[in-house]
Design an enzyme around this catalytic site. Structure first.
Site, short mmCIF file in Angstrom:
data_model
loop_
_atom_site.label_atom_id
_atom_site.label_comp_id
_atom_site.label_asym_id
_atom_site.label_seq_id
_atom_site.Cartn_x
_atom_site.Cartn_y
_atom_site.Cartn_z
N ASN A 122 -39.21 52.40 32.92
CA ASN A 122 -39.60 51.08 33.44
C ASN A 122 -39.04 49.93 32.60
O ASN A 122 -38.62 48.91 33.15
CB ASN A 122 -41.12 50.96 33.49
CG ASN A 122 -41.72 51.89 34.52
OD1 ASN A 122 -41.48 51.75 35.71
ND2 ASN A 122 -42.48 52.87 34.05
N TYR A 156 -43.26 51.36 22.83
CA TYR A 156 -43.23 50.16 23.67
C TYR A 156 -42.41 49.07 22.97
O TYR A 156 -41.54 48.43 23.59
CB TYR A 156 -44.67 49.70 23.93
CG TYR A 156 -44.79 48.29 24.44
CD1 TYR A 156 -44.40 47.95 25.73
CD2 TYR A 156 -45.32 47.28 23.62
CE1 TYR A 156 -44.51 46.65 26.19
CE2 TYR A 156 -45.44 45.98 24.07
CZ TYR A 156 -45.02 45.67 25.36
OH TYR A 156 -45.13 44.37 25.81
N1 NAI Z 1 -49.79 40.02 28.30
C1 NAI Z 1 -49.32 39.87 27.07
O1 NAI Z 1 -50.03 39.38 26.16
C2 NAI Z 1 -47.92 40.26 26.75
C3 NAI Z 1 -47.02 40.70 27.71
N2 NAI Z 1 -45.73 40.99 27.36
C4 NAI Z 1 -44.76 41.42 28.36
O2 NAI Z 1 -44.86 40.57 29.49
C5 NAI Z 1 -44.60 41.31 30.68
C6 NAI Z 1 -45.76 41.15 31.64
O3 NAI Z 1 -46.93 41.63 31.00
P1 NAI Z 1 -48.35 41.53 31.70
O4 NAI Z 1 -48.32 40.49 32.76
O5 NAI Z 1 -49.35 41.45 30.62
O6 NAI Z 1 -48.43 42.97 32.33
P2 NAI Z 1 -49.01 43.41 33.77
O7 NAI Z 1 -49.14 44.88 33.76
O8 NAI Z 1 -50.20 42.56 34.10
O9 NAI Z 1 -47.79 42.99 34.72
C7 NAI Z 1 -46.62 43.73 34.78
C8 NAI Z 1 -46.25 43.86 36.24
O10 NAI Z 1 -45.03 44.61 36.31
C9 NAI Z 1 -45.12 45.47 37.44
N3 NAI Z 1 -44.24 46.62 37.24
C10 NAI Z 1 -44.37 47.60 36.31
N4 NAI Z 1 -43.39 48.52 36.47
C11 NAI Z 1 -42.65 48.09 37.53
C12 NAI Z 1 -41.51 48.62 38.20
N5 NAI Z 1 -40.96 49.79 37.82
N6 NAI Z 1 -40.99 47.93 39.24
C13 NAI Z 1 -41.55 46.77 39.66
N7 NAI Z 1 -42.63 46.22 39.05
C14 NAI Z 1 -43.18 46.89 38.01
C15 NAI Z 1 -46.58 45.88 37.49
O11 NAI Z 1 -46.95 46.30 38.78
C16 NAI Z 1 -47.30 44.62 37.05
O12 NAI Z 1 -47.68 43.81 38.14
C17 NAI Z 1 -44.38 42.76 30.26
O13 NAI Z 1 -42.99 43.01 30.21
C18 NAI Z 1 -44.98 42.84 28.87
O14 NAI Z 1 -44.31 43.79 28.09
C19 NAI Z 1 -45.28 40.88 26.08
C20 NAI Z 1 -46.14 40.49 25.09
C21 NAI Z 1 -47.51 40.15 25.33
O1 LIG Z 2 -46.91 43.18 24.19
C1 LIG Z 2 -48.11 43.13 24.39
O2 LIG Z 2 -48.92 42.56 23.48
C2 LIG Z 2 -50.24 42.11 23.82
C3 LIG Z 2 -50.99 41.93 22.51
O3 LIG Z 2 -51.24 43.23 22.03
P1 LIG Z 2 -51.76 43.58 20.58
O4 LIG Z 2 -51.81 45.08 20.55
O5 LIG Z 2 -50.70 43.05 19.68
O6 LIG Z 2 -53.07 42.92 20.41
C4 LIG Z 2 -50.92 43.12 24.74
O7 LIG Z 2 -52.17 42.62 25.15
C5 LIG Z 2 -50.03 43.34 25.95
O8 LIG Z 2 -50.60 44.31 26.81
C6 LIG Z 2 -48.70 43.87 25.51
O9 LIG Z 2 -47.84 43.92 26.63
#
Ligand code: NAI
Ligand SMILES: O=C1O[C@H](COP(=O)(O)O)[C@@H](O)[C@H](O)[C@H]1O
Length: 252
Positions: free
Chosen positions: A84, A145
């Site tokens: 992914n 990851y």
């Molecule tokens: N939420 C956070 O605090 C952080 C998020 N991120 C990054 O930000 C991005 C979004 O994270 P979130 O919104 O928290 O995660 P989330 O899980 O809420 O959203 C990710 C979305 O990607 C979709 N997805 C996953 N695999 C897929 C595929 N093969 N094809 C199409 N869609 C796919 C999922 O259905 C989901 O809706 C990720 O790449 C994550 O690594 C990075 C650091 C922190």
């Molecule tokens: O990259 C991500 O980081 C946040 C923060 O995670 P932490 O383990 O550093 O507290 C996480 O919530 C999110 O799922 C992940 O995609």
């Protein structure tokens, strides 16, 4: 950016924050993995980022991509991040280049540099600690990851150098809605508020750059990531600071 902007991972947390703040500001095309529970306000499609035909359809006619889709779990197994996050990101870069996309904003993570914290925990989460990562350091992932996020940044470097695509990798900290994480110094250090998240992504859609790695956090007193590069190159001007909160209450 007057052209259509593709937002992958539109149904997730980060996608929600971006759409909350920038809903009317761009001509969006949203990519969902599964049919959205409620009809979106913008054109959308359902598809797989790992499937080239879906990626090509998603990128057709767009000027910029914000690529969020992937497995966001810090403890995600290798097979999932390989498919992914690494393969899926490569497929999206290929489709973007083929479609003539000009810029690609990539959701990297604090986990790409997680092992910088190992020998400095917990001092670096304190407001008086002056240690900062600034985006020029090599990755030191703390899990598979994080390895996959570092790989995405490296793919971005390659696609910029090989195909002249503008690429901005945002090492997102810890996104939470409404208020910073409670009783979690580390989470407060790398908090990214929803409004600052939306603003930072707008900056990445508007500024001129070649290849950038910046940190995506609010202007937190506890920070150990520098936001100077994001300010300088992108014009990022964060409005939030986790120190202004006690629990769920804003006190400053
Ligand atoms: N939420 C956070 O605090 C952080 C998020 N991120 C990054 O930000 C991005 C979004 O994270 P979130 O919104 O928290 O995660 P989330 O899980 O809420 O959203 C990710 C979305 O990607 C979709 N997805 C996953 N695999 C897929 C595929 N093969 N094809 C199409 N869609 C796919 C999922 O259905 C989901 O809706 C990720 O790449 C994550 O690594 C990075 C650091 C922190
Ligand atoms: O990259 C991500 O980081 C946040 C923060 O995670 P932490 O383990 O550093 O507290 C996480 O919530 C999110 O799922 C992940 O995609």
């Amino acid at each position: 950016m007057d052209d259509t902007v593709l937002l992958t991972g539109a149904g997730g947390y980060v996608g929600g924050a971006i759409l909350d703040g920038l809903d009317d500001d761009y001509d969006w095309r949203l990519l969902y993995h599964n049919p959205p529970p409620k009809e979106p306000d913008h054109p959308y499609m359902v598809g797989e980022i790992t499937e080239p035909p879906d990626a090509r359809e998603a990128c057709e006619g767009v000027g910029a991509v914000i690529h969020l889709a992937g497995d966001p779990r810090p403890d995600a197994p290798w097979d999932s991040v390989l498919e992914n996050n690494i393969h899926g990101t490569k497929v999206m870069f290929d489709a973007a280049v083929e479609a003539g996309v000009e810029r690609f904003v990539y959701a990297s993570s604090n986990h790409a540099v997680g092992h910088f914290e190992t020998e400095r925990t917990p001092d670096l989460y304190q407001p008086e600690d002056e240690f900062r990562l600034d985006g020029t350091e090599l990755p030191r992932p703390g899990n598979f990851y994080g390895v996959s996020k570092a790989a995405g940044e490296t793919l971005g470097r390659y696609y910029h150098d090989e195909h002249d695509l503008s690429v901005c990798c945002i090492r997102i900290g810890n996104l939470t809605e409404g208020h910073p994480p409670i009783d979690y110094d580390r989470g407060q250090a790398m908090w990214l508020s929803y409004p600052d998240c939306a603003h930072l992504h707008a900056c990445a859609l508007e500024a001129d750059y070649d290849y950038e790695v910046v940190y995506g956090i609010s202007d937190n007193d506890r920070k150990y990531y520098s936001i100077e590069r994001a300010k300088e190159v992108l014009g990022y001007d964060p409005q939030d600071n986790s120190a202004e909160w006690e629990g769920e209450e804003k006190v400053v």
